[in-house]
Design an enzyme around this catalytic site. Structure first.
Site, short mmCIF file in Angstrom:
data_model
loop_
_atom_site.label_atom_id
_atom_site.label_comp_id
_atom_site.label_asym_id
_atom_site.label_seq_id
_atom_site.Cartn_x
_atom_site.Cartn_y
_atom_site.Cartn_z
N HIS A 95 0.86 -1.20 0.00
CA HIS A 95 0.00 0.00 0.00
C HIS A 95 0.89 1.24 0.00
CE1 HIS A 95 -2.92 3.00 1.24
NE2 HIS A 95 -3.87 2.14 0.91
N GLU A 163 -4.14 1.93 -7.29
CA GLU A 163 -4.50 3.04 -6.41
C GLU A 163 -3.59 4.23 -6.70
OE1 GLU A 163 -6.70 1.52 -2.68
OE2 GLU A 163 -4.61 1.81 -2.19
C1 PEP Z 1 -6.87 3.17 0.33
O1 PEP Z 1 -6.07 3.86 0.94
O2 PEP Z 1 -6.66 1.97 0.14
C2 PEP Z 1 -8.07 3.82 -0.18
C3 PEP Z 1 -8.60 3.33 -1.25
O3 PEP Z 1 -8.51 4.93 0.50
P1 PEP Z 1 -9.80 5.83 0.14
O4 PEP Z 1 -10.91 4.93 -0.33
O5 PEP Z 1 -10.13 6.50 1.42
O6 PEP Z 1 -9.37 6.78 -0.92
#
Ligand code: PEP
Length: 244
Positions: A95, A163
């Site tokens: 992450h 992400e």
């Molecule tokens: C994350 O950090 O994995 C994430 C997706 O956060 P958010 O949904 O709050 O953007």
């Protein structure tokens, strides 16, 4: 048969015993289709508690990280062996918050992926670019480097969570075309360089019950990794109950 959709709740360092019990009690009584996998990833100290609470429910337990060794002198870290003992089936690895605050690099992430595969825990591997990479159009090369250096060859049961760092917790999301481009590019790259065909591709970053279904529909992703919205009962239940 409908493809499985993975809804992964990343609770991060949130919720206490009482609030996590309340949220789990709501998730437990939800009627969701068999092809929706409701994966909840609590912080370590909550795992034994949640593991108890979800017995005989559809909820699947995951962890937010693991060490790359099974045991040893690693003060403050947690072992994949305990994660397994408590019944976790998935582990989030790499992450961006681990990369940023714990200086995890691609070679460490690769070792974590290897130890999770060895223990039959499916890794959810996070990749994604910064805003600068997006702006100067080097985002695909940045993500390719992450995949190249993190992912072992011929892996089975790989889950990639795309992400973009700038989308996490910001309320911003990439366009549907942007997500689709990264999904197709990652799949082609993994196929060509790692001989991996079986990849689940999730999107993560400011997902909520208002944008999830359109992202799923337009980008044909296999699910989502959800942070902030996964802590809110209404939000996460609306995602899980949605029209798949
Ligand atoms: C994350 O950090 O994995 C994430 C997706 O956060 P958010 O949904 O709050 O953007």
């Amino acid at each position: 048969m409908a493809q499985n959709t993975l809804i992964v709740s990343n609770w991060k360092m949130n919720l206490n015993l009482i609030n996590s019990r309340k949220l789990i009690s709501k998730l437990k009584i939800l009627k969701i289709p068999k092809n929706i996998k409701n994966i909840v990833c609590p912080q370590y100290l909550l795992i034994p508690h949640i593991s108890d609470l979800i017995k005989s429910s559809q909820i699947i337990l995951g962890a937010q990280d693991c060490h790359f060794e099974e045991k040893g002198a690693f003060t403050g870290d947690s072992s994949i062996l305990l994660i397994k003992e408590y019944g976790c089936k998935y582990v989030i690895i790499g992450h961006s918050e681990r990369r940023q605050y714990h200086n995890e690099d691609n070679s460490e992430i690769k070792k974590k992926i290897k130890i999770s595969i060895k223990n039959n825990i499916i890794p959810i591997v996070c990749v994604g670019e910064s805003f600068l990479h997006r702006q100067n159009k080097s985002y695909l090369n940045f993500i390719y480097k992450q995949l190249d250096e993190c992912i072992p060859k011929k892996m089975k049961q790989l889950v990639i969570a795309y992400e973009p760092i700038w989308a996490i917790g910001s309320g911003l999301t990439p366009t549907f075309d942007d997500i689709t481009e990264v999904k197709e590019s990652c799949k082609n790259f993994l196929n060509k360089t790692k001989k991996i065909n079986d990849v689940k591709f999730l999107y993560g970053g400011s997902v909520n019950s208002r944008n999830f279904f359109e992202i799923k529909d337009k980008c044909k992703v296999d699910g989502a990794l959800i942070g902030g919205a996964s802590l809110l009962e209404k939000e996460i239940t609306n995602v899980l109950k949605g029209d798949f």
